[in-house]
Design an enzyme around this catalytic site. Structure first.
Site, PDB file in Angstrom:
ATOM      1  N   ASP A 268       3.804  -8.180  -6.929  1.00 44.33           N
ATOM      2  CA  ASP A 268       4.792  -8.365  -7.993  1.00 44.33           C
ATOM      3  C   ASP A 268       5.269  -9.793  -8.165  1.00 44.33           C
ATOM      4  O   ASP A 268       5.929 -10.099  -9.156  1.00 44.33           O
ATOM      5  CB  ASP A 268       6.018  -7.479  -7.730  1.00 44.33           C
ATOM      6  CG  ASP A 268       6.863  -8.003  -6.571  1.00 44.33           C
ATOM      7  OD1 ASP A 268       6.274  -8.353  -5.519  1.00 44.33           O
ATOM      8  OD2 ASP A 268       8.089  -8.068  -6.716  1.00 44.33           O
TER       9      ASP A 268
ATOM     10  N   ASP B  63       1.779 -13.676  -5.523  1.00 38.76           N
ATOM     11  CA  ASP B  63       0.676 -12.718  -5.541  1.00 38.76           C
ATOM     12  C   ASP B  63      -0.342 -13.004  -6.640  1.00 38.76           C
ATOM     13  O   ASP B  63      -1.410 -12.385  -6.676  1.00 38.76           O
ATOM     14  CB  ASP B  63       1.216 -11.291  -5.741  1.00 38.76           C
ATOM     15  CG  ASP B  63       2.117 -10.844  -4.599  1.00 38.76           C
ATOM     16  OD1 ASP B  63       1.780 -11.146  -3.444  1.00 38.76           O
ATOM     17  OD2 ASP B  63       3.146 -10.215  -4.868  1.00 38.76           O
TER      18      ASP B  63
ATOM     19  N   ASP C  81       1.152  -5.925  -1.441  1.00 38.56           N
ATOM     20  CA  ASP C  81       2.281  -6.751  -1.046  1.00 38.56           C
ATOM     21  C   ASP C  81       3.386  -5.814  -0.545  1.00 38.56           C
ATOM     22  O   ASP C  81       3.377  -4.618  -0.846  1.00 38.56           O
ATOM     23  CB  ASP C  81       2.753  -7.556  -2.253  1.00 38.56           C
ATOM     24  CG  ASP C  81       3.990  -8.377  -1.949  1.00 38.56           C
ATOM     25  OD1 ASP C  81       4.014  -9.049  -0.909  1.00 38.56           O
ATOM     26  OD2 ASP C  81       4.940  -8.329  -2.754  1.00 38.56           O
TER      27      ASP C  81
END
Length: 661
Positions: A552, A556, A361
């Protein structure tokens, strides 16, 4: 190692045993109570035997001391022996005969038969204790997954037709119900925005977008969004079970169900080791017996050969493997935790060395999520400080991350920021009055809606445009801050065997591409929703790659659960992400990820060395025992002695200065 407490449920769900140490919270005494009891009575029995207490008691009672000692150790073994025996019988019913259960039960029974009672107890005790240590973290993590939805609001403030407010459960709210959400609270249901005013929402939990989004009246607001600066009225558009957050959690559970339990090294070894040992043991007795039957010159003594078979069986017990292999991972996991990486099970640490594709990410993982001004452009006759000062005068009244960055830059330059009046949030920006002048601060959409011409330009930075009295004044460029050391970390990961590194983000394409270039990623994909990230991870795994995903946010969580190894960023990361992940980096230092990959490679070498040593010594003693050269004491050394050697080797090799050298 096989889960004897969970043999009937391969998906790590809670077992039916009351007070199972793997599935129930509690202290050491609860989780490892059976093992502690057995260990205490085993040590007590060894002391009693050493000082002749059993012999004295047996003489007083008028029967053999060995019988009394045998009964004592059978009772001592019962707390840990019964669950393992139950699992052994269950595996036999499933036609799985050649496993570590069978070998350990036979070895323990053989040790009892030849009078080595403490050894027979220790065989099953070590296995039981090691198995519980290995599984406790991952089983608890799964148990907590079922309660993740508790992180969402437990009540919704609904508004009836008369305007009266009342708090109700989100599950009871039907589509079309109007409810209110205060700034900083999380929206519990998918809804649409009511009223005439737009509202800014922090959408990072769902989209991963680092900049709050402006939602117009009648537009969709997903569950998980957070109003930034004012209370909002919303009309629910779906039932709670069909909301975005509920569907994200459903994907997490689906991923966990699909993620198979990887076979450990010990189980792979025992699949050929167990039948081989059993065949050799039987042949060691049958071959001399057959020779004695057909040859008068060979005197077959069944007791001698039977004892040699038992020596072979005791020697073959995989105690060194049962203890040293999980211990190697426990020590490594302990070292990793001191470095700030928490693994929820040894299998995930082991899987890191096989990772071929790393997916990351962007916001909160590679970047800090905090913006900084990288440039200011002013129109003719206007200074850059005037542009920055006007923007800061309005942005002081906003909690937007871009606004905060602009105010911070104005402070850093010691600019005199004029006071603004009538500051209000409008679609895509702010409006206000500064010293009698009408000022607009916002995006190109705001300027276009206000009829203000803005010079064409393409930038991979976020833009904040400033206009005064209907005329373009200038614009400010801002970038998210890349965490220090990220590029070096990705280079280290390539040296550890990662073949491809890709960024998956919900942010704008230009911003994601810029970060990908800065950190040295192979490719990137932008403007992705949670289910799109999830499907990408699923497709890559289906192609045969071993995938690690690092993220995080709540958005996700499905991808973290779907990946072979999901790694969450702890500080600033969401609870849902950390619960869904297989490992958590506590803090923002991504360099710990490279440390973990190196540790995974090191653990492989240590385990291979221990296995080679244990099996090598055992084979030598087995051969010598078959010819009557090695005694039972040699067999005991080949088992418990090698166990101590491998434990010492593990502690020495893995407890270096940082565990990574």
């Amino acid at each position: 190692m096989a889960k004897y407490n969970h043999i009937h449920n391969e998906e790590r769900s809670c077992c039916a045993q009351p007070r199972c140490g793997n599935c129930h919270d509690g202290g050491i005494g609860v989780r490892y109570g059976n093992e502690i009891i057995t260990l205490a009575f085993m040590l007590l029995g060894m002391l009693l035997g050493h000082y002749g207490v059993f012999s004295s008691m047996a003489m007083s009672a008028g029967f053999g001391s060995r019988l009394l000692e045998a009964v004592y150790y059978v009772l001592t073994l019962t707390p840990v022996g019964l669950p393992i025996l139950s699992a052994t019988l269950a595996s036999w019913r499933q036609s799985d005969f050649f496993n570590e259960f069978t070998l350990m039960v036979l070895a323990s029974a053989g040790a009892f038969f030849i009078g080595e009672y403490p050894e027979g107890v220790a065989i099953l005790l070590f296995y039981s204790f090691g198995e519980k240590l290995e599984d406790s973290a991952s089983d608890k993590a799964r148990k907590r997954i079922s309660s993740l939805l508790d992180k969402m609001p437990g009540k919704v403030t609904v508004e009836d037709e008369s305007g009266k407010l009342s708090d109700v459960s989100p599950e009871s709210v039907e589509p079309g119900t109007v409810f209110r959400v205060k700034p900083g609270e999380r929206v519990a249901l998918d809804a649409v925005l009511c009223g005439n005013m737009p509202a800014d929402f922090d959408s990072s939990a769902v989209t991963g977008e680092s900049v709050p989004v402006s939602v117009m009246s009648g537009e969709k607001v997903s569950s998980g969004f957070i109003p930034v600066d004012r209370e909002v009225r919303l009309k629910s558009s779906a039932f709670y079970k069909d909301s975005t957050m509920s569907r994200i959690m459903a994907m997490v559970e689906e991923s966990l169900a699909k993620k198979s339990n990887t076979e450990t090294l010990l189980r792979r070894i025992t699949r050929w080791y167990t039948p081989a040992v059993m065949i050799v043991t039987v042949l060691l007795f049958l071959v001399p017996w057959l020779i004695g039957m057909i040859s008068d010159s060979f005197d077959f003594e069944w007791y001698v050969w039977f004892k040699r078979c038992l020596v072979l069986l005791v020697c073959s017990c995989p105690c060194a493997l049962v203890v040293s292999i999980p211990l190697s991972y426990f020590v490594a996991i302990g070292n990793a935790s001191r470095l700030g990486v928490l693994f929820k099970g040894s299998r995930y640490l082991d899987s890191l060395r096989r990772v071929t594709v790393l997916l990351l990410d962007k916001t909160g993982t590679l970047t800090t999520g905090k913006f900084h001004v990288v440039g200011v452009t002013a129109s003719d006759g206007v200074s850059q400080d005037d542009v920055l000062g006007l923007a800061a005068s309005l942005d002081k009244h906003s909690a937007h991350p871009l606004a905060n960055a602009i105010v911070d830059m104005a402070k850093a330059k010691n600019l005199k920021v004029p006071e603004a009046s009538g500051v209000a949030t409008v679609p895509h920006g702010l409006k206000g009055n500064v010293d009698g002048h009408d000022v607009l601060v916002g995006s190109r959409h705001l300027m276009a809606d206000s009829g203000i011409d803005v010079p064409d330009g393409k930038s991979d930075s976020s833009e904040v445009i400033v206009a005064c009295d209907g005329a373009y004044y200038g614009f400010i460029m801002l970038d998210d801050t890349v965490k220090p050391g990220v590029a070096d970390t990705l280079r280290d990961l390539r040296r550890s065997g990662v073949k491809r590194i890709e960024i998956l983000s919900g942010d704008r394409g230009a911003a994601v591409a810029k970060v990908a270039s800065q950190v040295g990623a192979d490719s990137c994909r932008a403007e992705l929703l949670p289910d799109e990230k999830y499907r990408i991870v699923e497709r890559i795994r289906a192609d045969g790659d071993v995938v690690a995903f690092v993220g995080d946010g709540i958005n996700d969580a499905p991808s973290l659960a779907m990946a072979d190894v999901g790694i969450a960023i702890g500080t600033g990361g969401s609870d849902v992400a950390m619960e869904s992940a297989d490992a958590v980096i506590m803090g923002n230092d991504l360099r710990r990820l490279a440390d973990s990959f190196r540790l995974s490679g090191r653990i492989k070498r240590v385990v291979a060395e221990n296995v080679s040593l244990a099996i090598g010594v055992k084979l030598i003693v087995m051969v010598l025992g078959a010819f009557g050269v090695a005694s039972l004491w040699a067999a005991v050394f080949a088992d418990t002695g090698i166990t101590l050697l491998t434990v010492g080797s593990t502690l020495f090799c893995l407890r270096m200065k940082d565990g990574m050298e």
